[in-house]
Design an enzyme around this catalytic site. Structure first.
Site, short mmCIF file in Angstrom:
data_model
loop_
_atom_site.label_atom_id
_atom_site.label_comp_id
_atom_site.label_asym_id
_atom_site.label_seq_id
_atom_site.Cartn_x
_atom_site.Cartn_y
_atom_site.Cartn_z
N ASP A 98 1.06 -1.27 -0.10
CA ASP A 98 -0.09 0.11 0.13
C ASP A 98 1.09 1.26 -0.04
OD1 ASP A 98 -2.47 1.69 0.14
OD2 ASP A 98 -1.61 2.08 2.15
N ASP A 101 4.66 0.70 3.97
CA ASP A 101 4.46 -0.35 4.96
C ASP A 101 4.39 -1.57 3.85
OD1 ASP A 101 1.81 -0.01 4.04
OD2 ASP A 101 0.98 -0.09 5.90
N TYR A 247 -8.05 0.88 6.38
CA TYR A 247 -8.76 2.03 5.57
C TYR A 247 -10.31 1.87 5.67
CZ TYR A 247 -4.57 3.17 2.87
OH TYR A 247 -3.15 3.64 2.67
N GLU A 455 5.10 10.13 4.13
CA GLU A 455 4.80 8.84 3.56
C GLU A 455 4.51 8.97 2.05
OE1 GLU A 455 4.23 5.70 4.01
OE2 GLU A 455 2.70 5.86 5.79
#
Length: 726
Positions: A98, A101, A247, A455
């Site tokens: 994703d 990670d 999510y 991120e």
């Protein structure tokens, strides 16, 4: 009362004039900014949109999971998460991790794949002209192949592999996920509905069925079959996915509408259009957000408006876009970024830019007088990400000036201790990744630990890549030729050795030498678990034999160790012998301190004090007592070489007489390259090309030319081993 009403009305009119004047002024300032920001660049400050597009697509290859090709374009990546689905009895390998990670989520992945597919649908010619069409289709297919696997029957869809508590407990390269995390599989079905994830996945596959039709109609048909089944499943068993996930969906009706409108575009079946409008009526639209994984109502409304020319839907599309314009209600940073959220601010701005581009390009629907403003807004947001910002720096890794060097991405970082601080730099360049972006005051810090600002994610790049395709279509910019090359992925500061031995003298005297060996695996090209590593200590026994003693008078014993075995002594050449400290059967991997290094204590004793180690090849560079940690290289000695399954991996063996040729240089042209690799493949297939050196083809230098030589040469060309046998 009337007088008071008159004063109130006057005050209201004055305030209204002030407000309108303020809005006009802010709009004028904005237009002046974007006018300057969105013109084609000249000279050294030109943004190469072709290069940016090229790199934004390459990012997805860095996040691939599954069985990667042997000649993978990213030398720091290899097979990863190969146990996905094993607990469920099916194959769920593939797809994308994703973000930084290693968890695999079908929902945001299907959004990203669908968004990339939408970009191809709108700007296919731009991808073709830039030479990126095959690459982006290949990435989309990597995701859709996974969706097909994850949909083994009409009313079952797997939506997650891995989970937060396990995955986020370590900071390891993707290649080690199977060894250190639990890859549990999760699904939705008729008893546990998930209209959100199923509807989104149906949309991605429907879009794929459109964009693959010109190049692979059979695959397009397969995608359409799964899209129809998934939409039917999502519509029949309505509800949000209730299971735990990072999510959680806000709604599922937007996902149903998104799937339905694309199925209508593909099939022309009016039932899908009716369904899209029914679940997403005009009255539910015009919200203050934008197209994203959790809310695709904005994209769905835009496509409904385009295919129907319904003025109600068109008005709601523009109501949302107007909110993104200066003075429309959304906060802007001082530097001009339309700032929605601290989480991925650039992700939202660039996706809103993509929608603005698509809407402004359509001359058949919407308000013509607004299209230029939308268009300029879109350009300004993309240029902000590329460098038009107070920092004067790019927010795309490996592109432009002052680009991010510390994205929050485990594999790019390449830690061998499962720590964000070790090493202090990234071992790989995560080309093309769009980082989260600045705060509302344009401030930003290039810090791996700040995952809010740094991120990276597959959904972050999706809208951005589509907007870049439009920028390229307008202004050009050539993608880099013959790129990437393997050396492009090694960070400039990174001179780390991947495999090595550290050795220390624990005690020396009276015919005895006690040593501590520590074998290290800090691999990152790619990261790999090794369970057949060994080290050799080379000794010169000339003085032993000259004193009349025998080999049996040299005693080698193994003391405390972490899984080692001791083998030796074995003659190497003349009076040079070696013993082997063998860690075969012990997993050594760059995952944490206790796993990346293993120790063994060895004692060397000479009967009657008949020998000395000072002339040993492997004695050089040894000192003691040990003083080390898992970060430094103290005690590292190349004279105690490392072997993998008996093949030299790192270090230097005692001098051998030059053979008169170079192992691996099969065509004797002075270099070891892919031509030699191809020749060796031909030899192993039974064909012996002319003008080849069969001795050089014996890469392993063991007297035979076989598959082991092929494996060794491949490892060398991929920079997995430092040298070939000499």
């Amino acid at each position: 009362m009337c007088e008071n009403r008159g004063q109130s009305g006057k005050l209201f009119r004055i305030m209204a004039v002030i407000l309108v004047t303020s809005l006009l002024l802010s709009t004028l300032i904005f237009q002046q900014k974007v006018q300057a920001a969105s013109s084609p660049r000249t000279g050294g400050s030109y943004y190469n949109y072709g290069e940016a597009l090229q790199k934004s697509i390459l990012f997805y290859k860095a996040n691939r999971l599954g069985d990667l090709p042997d000649n993978y374009i990213l030398p720091y990546r290899a097979d990863a998460a190969m146990t996905d689905g094993k607990d469920a009895g099916i194959d769920l390998t593939g797809g994308w991790a994703d973000a930084g990670d290693g968890i695999k989520f079908t929902h945001p992945m299907s959004y990203a794949a669908g968004q990339l597919g939408w970009a191809v649908y709108e700007y296919r010619e731009a991808f073709e002209k830039s030479g990126q069409l095959d690459d982006i289709l290949d990435e989309i297919k990597w995701a859709t192949d996974f969706f097909i696997k994850a949909h083994p029957s009409p009313e079952v869809l797997y939506y997650m592999c891995g989970y937060e508590e396990s995955d986020h407990s370590v900071w390891i390269p993707h290649e080690l996920l199977d060894y250190r995390t639990k890859r549990t599989s999760f699904k939705v079905d008729s008893t546990t509905p998930g209209s959100d994830v199923a509807g989104q996945t149906a949309a991605a596959l429907a879009i794929a069925s459109i964009i693959f039709e010109p190049t692979d109609p059979q695959y397009a048909s397969t995608c359409l079959t799964h899209a129809k089944q998934l939409f039917s499943f999502a519509d029949k068993y309505r509800g949000k996915n209730p299971l735990k996930t990072l999510y959680p969906s806000g709604s599922y009706v937007d996902d149903l509408a998104w799937g339905a409108i694309w199925l209508y575009i593909k099939t022309g079946d009016p039932n899908y259009l009716d369904k899209a409008k029914a679940v997403l009526p005009v009255t539910s639209l015009g919200g203050q957000h934008t197209h994203c994984w959790d809310d695709v109502s904005y994209g769905a409304a835009l496509k409904i408006a385009q295919v129907t020319h319904d003025t109600g839907y068109a008005a709601m599309v523009e109501k949302n876009l107007d909110w993104w314009m200066p003075g429309g209600g959304l906060k802007y940073t001082p530097g001009g970024l339309a700032w929605l959220s601290q989480w991925g601010s650039l992700r939202y701005a660039s996706t809103a830019a993509f929608l603005a581009f698509v809407w402004s390009d359509d001359k058949t629907v919407g308000t013509a007088s607004k299209k230029d403003t939308y268009h300029k807004f879109a350009e300004s947001q993309i240029n902000y990400a590329l460098g038009d910002n107070p920092r004067g720096g790019s927010y795309v890794v490996g592109f432009g000036k002052n680009a991010p060097e510390h994205p929050h991405h485990r594999t790019a970082h390449g830690s061998w201790t499962s720590m964000l601080t070790v090493p202090a730099f990234h071992r790989h360049i995560l080309y093309g990744a769009l980082v989260g972006g600045p705060t509302s005051d344009d401030s930003w810090k290039d810090d791996i630990s700040d995952y809010t600002l740094n991120e990276v994610a597959t959904d972050y790049n999706a809208g951005f890549a589509g907007a870049l395709a439009k920028m390229y279509d307008m202004y050009g910019g050539e993608p880099l030729e013959n790129w990437p090359k393997p050396e492009d992925f090694r960070a400039k500061e990174d001179n780390l050795t991947e495999y090595f031995v550290r050795g220390w003298i624990i005690y020396e005297g009276y015919g005895t030498l006690n040593l501590m060996f520590q074998i290290n695996n800090r691999s990152a090209w790619p990261a790999a678990m090794k369970d057949k590593l060994s080290a050799r200590y080379y000794m010169d026994l000339t003085e032993v034999f000259e004193s009349g003693h025998k080999l049996e008078d040299v005693e080698i014993t193994l003391g405390q160790s972490q899984g080692a075995k001791l083998y030796g002594l074995k003659q190497y050449k003349d009076n040079i012998y070696y013993f082997t400290v063998d860690f075969s059967g012990t997993q050594i991997m760059p995952a944490e301190w206790e796993l990346c290094e293993k120790d063994a204590n060895v004692s060397i004793k000479y009967k009657d004090n008949c020998g000395s180690n000072e002339n040993d090849w492997s004695y050089k560079n040894l000192y003691g007592p040990p003083d080390y940690d898992a970060v430094s290289f103290a005690g590292m000695t190349p004279y105690i070489p490392v072997y993998d399954s008996g093949v030299l991996l790192w270090g230097e063996e005692p001098f051998k007489q030059e053979p008169g040729f170079t192992y691996g240089d099969i065509n004797s042209d002075g270099s070891i390259d892919t031509i030699d690799f191809a020749l060796l493949k031909q030899i192993l297939m039974g064909s012996t090309p002319g003008n080849v050196n069969m001795q050089a083809a014996d890469v392993k230098a063991d007297g035979e030319v076989n598959a082991l030589d092929y494996a060794v040469l491949k490892s060398y060309l991929l920079n997995m081993i430092d040298k070939l046998p000499q």
